[in-house]
Design an enzyme around this catalytic site. Structure first.
Site, PDB file in Angstrom:
ATOM      1  N   ARG A 197    -134.678  69.169 -80.437  1.00 33.23           N
ATOM      2  CA  ARG A 197    -133.976  69.076 -79.254  1.00 33.23           C
ATOM      3  C   ARG A 197    -132.502  69.489 -79.266  1.00 33.23           C
ATOM      4  NH1 ARG A 197    -136.029  63.477 -79.215  1.00 33.23           N
ATOM      5  NH2 ARG A 197    -138.115  63.923 -78.236  1.00 33.23           N
ATOM      6  N   SER A 253    -133.803  58.658 -71.274  1.00 33.16           N
ATOM      7  CA  SER A 253    -135.106  59.170 -71.646  1.00 33.16           C
ATOM      8  C   SER A 253    -134.928  60.146 -73.004  1.00 33.16           C
ATOM      9  CB  SER A 253    -135.636  60.206 -70.645  1.00 33.16           C
ATOM     10  OG  SER A 253    -134.721  61.234 -70.481  1.00 33.16           O
ATOM     11  N   LYS A 254    -136.254  60.099 -73.467  1.00 32.95           N
ATOM     12  CA  LYS A 254    -136.200  60.848 -74.800  1.00 32.95           C
ATOM     13  C   LYS A 254    -135.999  62.439 -74.802  1.00 32.95           C
ATOM     14  CE  LYS A 254    -141.242  61.309 -74.717  1.00 32.95           C
ATOM     15  NZ  LYS A 254    -142.544  60.927 -75.292  1.00 32.95           N
ATOM     16  N   ARG A 255    -135.810  62.919 -73.353  1.00 31.02           N
ATOM     17  CA  ARG A 255    -135.368  64.314 -73.014  1.00 31.02           C
ATOM     18  C   ARG A 255    -134.079  64.300 -73.549  1.00 31.02           C
ATOM     19  NH1 ARG A 255    -139.029  66.452 -73.386  1.00 31.02           N
ATOM     20  NH2 ARG A 255    -141.023  65.830 -72.058  1.00 31.02           N
TER      21      ARG A 255
END
Ligand code: GLU
Length: 505
Positions: free
Chosen positions: A491, A263-265
């Site tokens: 991030r 996931s892009k998290r």
């Protein structure tokens, strides 16, 4: 009723497809499944089709289709048929085939394997509430299945909006064969009466996907494992039409290092990010080829005779994959999309380049004329000698910028508050359209809601993006640096702060 199914005989010419939905940035998973389909087709003298599944108009992103084409071409995949190249079974864009789906829904209505449902959103909601209260799984309660032909005719005459639903047998089960897993059985009690045609006349994924796979003569459906739970519905649809089934191959999902679904998290998942960050397409494709586990590791003998170290067994070209990839070897344990490994692999490919090729790679990406030309006007008014160009633009050319707390922490804020606000900035920017006006507006709205002044708000982002409190204009810098890389920088900042905070505990 129990439906047992048999797969297509092997005599049909092999045809496979990928069917991405243009809902945003092109996903690494699309290239992973694309590569496997490509290899499968080419190894068997078959055709590889690209179909665009764009019938979910609420999630449709106009620029996304072209980005999918570009990203797949970037990693080196080409397709035999598709919206851009045409082919004998077009159109290959589902939004251009809506008439076909409506005709097919009519076939199912006529043979009673589907029915019209006139339930309103409120009725569905209250049925759902009742189910919740009774601790039953949420599913359509079958109300309109029981309508008499007269009631249906009256509703139609009154022009009541309606959908078409699949009439899933109330009892029994559906079993299908997954070529990697063997037989899989779903009890019909666990299969919902899926909507096939929405009230706006657009098909859902399930109807469009099955109709197209049939009409496009697809023999093998090779897709991600997340679609397994949809497959019983698809099998019921094939049966309802009286069509021959394709073979189903559900590939293991890519995972983060902690084994959660990618996931892009946790990792950048956009192919655009990898292209813009200077990953080489050959390295990316090689890395994706490692994911299914279909490439044989070198034998003891090869290791000795070719002086390989074990890691080198992981380096192979597309040509080698075409020669050696073995679908029987695919392992179902979730392949790990490990950025450390990808980076190592990319480094190996960079070192293999001739000096000229290396220079050319730089000039195609991080030092391209387009990129430098976009950066230059941002600093022209801010430098006195050309030699200062690098002083103000370094952050555009580095992969990681991690300013110390003295740079990013506003005087009147705590570490925790600031990191929490940066996380909000990330969430806000993820959802933002990538133009200066949209970014500025949504950031200001966030600041107002959280009582952060514009100055504090922008300064924090500036520090995270550029590593400094002085920089070229923030909005323009974000645009030129690009959405995926900007988000990645945020991030990584957050991850680093989280680690630091944990160390301090
Ligand atoms: N449109 C689906 C997707 O976005 C296709 C799934 C399939 O291959 O059946 O992945």
């Amino acid at each position: 009723m129990t439906s047992e199914t048999t797969s297509a005989p092997d005599s049909r010419p092999i045809r496979v497809r990928i069917a991405p939905s243009p809902t945003g940035d092109p996903h690494v998973g699309t290239a992973y499944i694309g590569l496997l389909n490509y290899i499968f087709a080419k190894q068997r003298g078959g055709q590889f089709v690209l179909r665009i599944e764009d019938t979910d108009r609420t999630r449709f992103v106009a620029s996304s289709e072209q980005m999918i084409f570009d990203a797949l071409k970037w990693v080196g995949l080409t397709w035999d048929e598709g919206p851009d190249v045409g082919g004998p079974y077009g159109p290959y864009r589902q939004s251009e085939r809506t008439g076909i789906y409506r005709e097919h829904a009519d076939i199912l209505l006529a043979n009673n394997t589907a029915y019209r449902c006139f339930c309103t959103a409120e009725e569905l909601e209250s049925a759902r509430e009742r189910q919740k209260a009774a601790r039953q799984p949420p599913r359509y309660d079958g109300h309109c299945r029981r309508l008499t032909p007269e009631q249906v005719a009256a509703n139609l005459a009154a022009n009541k909006p309606h959908v078409v639903r699949l009439s899933v047998p109330l009892e029994g089960s559906t079993t299908f064969r997954d070529e990697l897993r063997g037989d899989i059985t779903f009890d019909h009690t666990n299969v919902d009466d899926q909507v096939l045609l929405k009230s706006d006349g657009y098909p859902t994924y399930h109807l469009a996907n099955v109709v197209d796979d049939h009409l496009m003569r697809i023999t093998d459906v090779i897709r991600a494992e997340e679609w397994i739970s949809s497959t019983p519905k698809h099998v019921l649809l094939y049966n309802a039409f009286g069509w021959e089934l394709p073979k189903f191959w559900h590939m293991p999902l890519l995972r983060n290092v902690d084994k959660s679904k990618i996931s892009k998290r946790k990792n950048p998942v956009s192919l655009v990010y990898y292209r813009e960050s200077g990953y080489l397409p050959e390295a990316m494709l090689n890395f994706l080829g490692l994911m299914g586990g279909g490439m044989a590791q070198p034998t003891e003998e090869e290791i000795v005779s070719k002086h390989l170290n074990t890691k080198e067994g992981d380096i192979f070209s597309l040509a080698e994959m075409l020669e050696k990839y073995d679908f029987k070897r695919i392992s179902l344990g979730g392949p790990v999309f490990d950025l450390v490994k990808l980076k190592w692999l990319n480094g190996e490919y960079i070192r293999k380049l001739s000096p000229d090729a290396f220079f050319a790679a730089l000039r195609h990406t991080i030092l391209s004329d387009d990129y430098i030309q976009a950066i230059a006007p941002l600093i022209q008014a801010r430098i006195d000698t050309l030699g200062q160009f690098g002083d103000m633009t370094g952050f555009f050319f580095s992969d990681n910028v991690l300013p110390p707390e003295t740079v990013w922490l506003p005087k009147k804020r705590t570490f925790e508050d600031t990191v929490a606000f940066a996380a909000e900035q990330l969430a806000t920017l993820e959802a933002a359209a990538w133009d200066a006006a949209s970014i500025e507006t949504t950031l200001k709205e966030l600041g107002e809601a959280k009582q952060w002044s514009v100055k504090e708000n922008f300064m924090l982002l500036r520090a995270i993006l550029t590593g400094s409190t002085t920089s070229p204009p923030l909005m323009e810098s974000l645009i030129v640096f690009g959405k995926s890389r900007s988000l990645d920088r945020l991030r990584r900042f957050l991850e680093t702060q989280k680690k630091l905070a944990n160390q301090r505990k």
